[in-house]
Design an enzyme around this catalytic site. Structure first.
Site, short mmCIF file in Angstrom:
data_model
loop_
_atom_site.label_atom_id
_atom_site.label_comp_id
_atom_site.label_asym_id
_atom_site.label_seq_id
_atom_site.Cartn_x
_atom_site.Cartn_y
_atom_site.Cartn_z
N LYS A 99 0.85 -1.20 0.00
CA LYS A 99 0.00 0.00 0.00
C LYS A 99 0.88 1.24 0.00
CE LYS A 99 0.83 1.74 4.17
NZ LYS A 99 1.62 2.82 4.42
N PRO A 117 9.64 -4.46 0.28
CA PRO A 117 10.75 -4.26 1.23
C PRO A 117 10.25 -4.13 2.66
CG PRO A 117 10.92 -2.73 -0.63
CD PRO A 117 9.59 -3.41 -0.75
N GLY A 159 9.68 -0.47 4.98
CA GLY A 159 9.87 0.53 3.92
C GLY A 159 8.72 1.51 3.81
N GLY A 160 7.75 1.43 4.73
CA GLY A 160 6.58 2.32 4.63
C GLY A 160 5.56 1.84 3.63
N ALA A 216 3.85 -1.19 4.24
CA ALA A 216 2.98 -2.09 5.01
C ALA A 216 3.08 -3.55 4.59
CB ALA A 216 1.53 -1.61 4.97
N GLY A 217 4.31 -3.99 4.33
CA GLY A 217 4.51 -5.38 3.91
C GLY A 217 4.06 -6.39 4.97
N GLY A 218 4.35 -6.10 6.23
CA GLY A 218 3.94 -7.03 7.29
C GLY A 218 2.42 -7.13 7.37
N SER A 219 1.76 -6.00 7.26
CA SER A 219 0.29 -5.99 7.28
C SER A 219 -0.26 -6.74 6.07
CB SER A 219 -0.24 -4.54 7.25
OG SER A 219 0.24 -3.83 8.35
N ALA A 220 0.41 -6.58 4.94
CA ALA A 220 -0.03 -7.29 3.72
C ALA A 220 0.04 -8.79 3.95
CB ALA A 220 0.85 -6.88 2.54
N ASP A 257 -3.14 -1.42 9.36
CA ASP A 257 -3.17 -1.41 7.88
C ASP A 257 -3.65 -2.73 7.29
OD1 ASP A 257 -2.06 1.11 8.05
OD2 ASP A 257 -0.03 0.46 7.56
P1 ATP Z 1 4.16 -0.22 9.06
O1 ATP Z 1 3.25 -1.31 8.55
O2 ATP Z 1 4.32 -0.23 10.56
O3 ATP Z 1 3.95 1.12 8.43
P2 ATP Z 1 6.35 -0.71 7.33
O4 ATP Z 1 5.45 -0.77 6.18
O5 ATP Z 1 7.36 0.37 7.33
O6 ATP Z 1 5.60 -0.66 8.68
P3 ATP Z 1 6.77 -3.59 7.49
O7 ATP Z 1 7.43 -4.17 6.30
O8 ATP Z 1 5.34 -3.87 7.71
O9 ATP Z 1 7.12 -2.05 7.50
O10 ATP Z 1 7.62 -4.07 8.77
C1 ATP Z 1 7.50 -3.46 10.02
C2 ATP Z 1 8.08 -4.40 11.10
O11 ATP Z 1 7.22 -5.52 11.24
C3 ATP Z 1 9.46 -4.94 10.75
O12 ATP Z 1 10.36 -4.50 11.73
C4 ATP Z 1 9.32 -6.44 10.76
O13 ATP Z 1 10.35 -7.09 11.45
C5 ATP Z 1 7.97 -6.72 11.43
N1 ATP Z 1 7.22 -7.82 10.79
C6 ATP Z 1 6.45 -8.73 11.41
N2 ATP Z 1 5.92 -9.60 10.52
C7 ATP Z 1 6.34 -9.23 9.31
C8 ATP Z 1 6.13 -9.73 8.00
N3 ATP Z 1 5.38 -10.80 7.75
N4 ATP Z 1 6.71 -9.07 6.97
C9 ATP Z 1 7.46 -7.97 7.21
N5 ATP Z 1 7.71 -7.47 8.43
C10 ATP Z 1 7.16 -8.09 9.48
#
Ligand code: ATP
Length: 345
Positions: free
Chosen positions: A13, A137, A140-141, A143-147, A179
């Protein structure tokens, strides 16, 4: 028919607008944001297994937890609990997977337990082996973890033939993270509260062409919010408002106006913590982007281009200028988490 594995593709996102209100007593901030899903995807596969596990491969895999802290596994737990509450079903939660039957069998492999079928022949809700293939990434902002959490919800809903509607999945998603519900929904949507209260945005059926400039490093979301609070310490912060100009540009499908209306309150703190982003942002505009901004809490930078060809040109120029670690082009909006493959017996 028993589903044995399901693969879901889920988009990153970006935030076309991210307006951040004052710090609340609970430590969170009220937001008004316009989410937009773009064609940069992670893939998440879930397979029935004796116990829950997670394996991460691909971009930044070594920075992602491979235990219960992984957001995908947290989503699996939340979905189990929601189904148990709804159906009063037999649930084998992995938290107590050291039961005697398994120990007696010495069964350490990935085989699913042959539990009783649920009503209507739906499968036993047992353990799942989650495999995440990352292209988004980490930190990286985007929301990969949320995805990944959203993908795990959609995949397990299918694996367990649980039949939750998209709205029900969004309700479970909101309990996992701010997210996550958007990654279930995709498209373009307005988020309020902590971002989890979603309403689809009324938009013209336009396709927007984005350039993503990935930084050599990462930013912690809580740290960026902390810096924002410090930067605003001496002034009154109003209630965040949805940008009427941005919504009007989306309704008109006007990329030029959209480019001029992009905004992100987290940009100033992200740039102050990662000064190299200033160069990246000005380079993208110099190379002809209609607008540019930091994505979410950064450090990825985004640029809107007038066409797919212009996006490629800007990506090549940014790459040549050495102002980022890597570049990608992506189109938006795209749908949220979608099943792409499954196997059955
Ligand atoms: P946010 O969703 O908080 O804006 P972001 O988009 O910058 O964060 P994400 O890639 O979601 O970053 O990773 C945020 C943190 O979540 C990382 O420090 C990571 O270790 C943790 N995390 C937990 N599960 C996952 C996952 N499945 N994929 C990526 N990161 C994860």
């Amino acid at each position: 028919m028993i589903v044995t594995s399901v693969t879901v593709r889920v988009p990153a996102k970006i935030n076309l607008q991210l307006a951040v209100g004052p710090l609340r007593a609970d430590g969170y901030h009220d937001l008004v944001t316009v989410f937009h899903a773009v064609s940069l995807y992670d893939e998440v596969t879930v397979a029935a297994a004796a116990a829950d596990s997670v394996t991460v491969v691909g971009e930044g895999a070594d920075q992602v937890p491979s235990d219960g802290d992984n957001l995908a596994l947290r989503a699996v737990h939340e979905l189990r609990a929601a189904i148990a509450e709804r159906d009063d079903v037999l649930v084998d939660d992995d938290d107590d997977d050291d039961d005697e039957d398994e120990d007696a069998a010495g069964d350490e492999d990935e085989e699913a337990p042959a539990g009783p079928l649920r009503e209507g022949g739906a499968p036993y809700i047992g353990g799942v082996a989650v495999t995440i293939s990352k292209r988004i990434p980490v930190a990286g902002g985007l929301a990969g973890g949320s995805a990944d959490a959203a993908a795990a919800l959609v995949a397990c809903n299918e694996l367990w033939q649980a039949g939750l509607s998209q709205q029900e999945l969004c309700d479970v998603a909101a309990a996992v993270g701010s997210d996550v519900a958007f990654a279930v929904l995709g498209g373009t949507a307005v988020g309020r509260g902590r971002g989890e209260r979603l309403s689809p945005a009324l938009v013209a059926p336009a396709v927007y062409h984005w350039v993503l400039a990935f930084a050599d490093g990462y930013l912690s979301t809580p740290a960026v919010y902390g810096t924002l609070d410090k930067l605003r310490a001496n002034r009154a912060v109003g209630t965040p408002e949805l940008s009427a100009e941005l919504m009007s540009a989306l309704r008109a499908g006007d990329a030029e106006r959209l480019g001029a209306a992009l905004s992100n309150d987290l940009q100033a703190p992200a740039v102050s913590m990662f000064p190299a982003l200033r160069k990246t942002l000005s380079a993208g505009i110099e190379f002809g982007a209609l607008g540019g901004l930091v994505s979410g809490s950064g450090p990825t930078c985004l640029f809107l281009a007038s066409s797919a060809a212009r996006a490629s040109d800007i990506a090549v120029a940014l790459s040549g200028a050495g102002v980022c670690r890597a570049v990608a082009t992506a189109a938006g909006p795209v749908p949220g988490a979608l099943v792409v493959r499954g196997s059955v017996v």
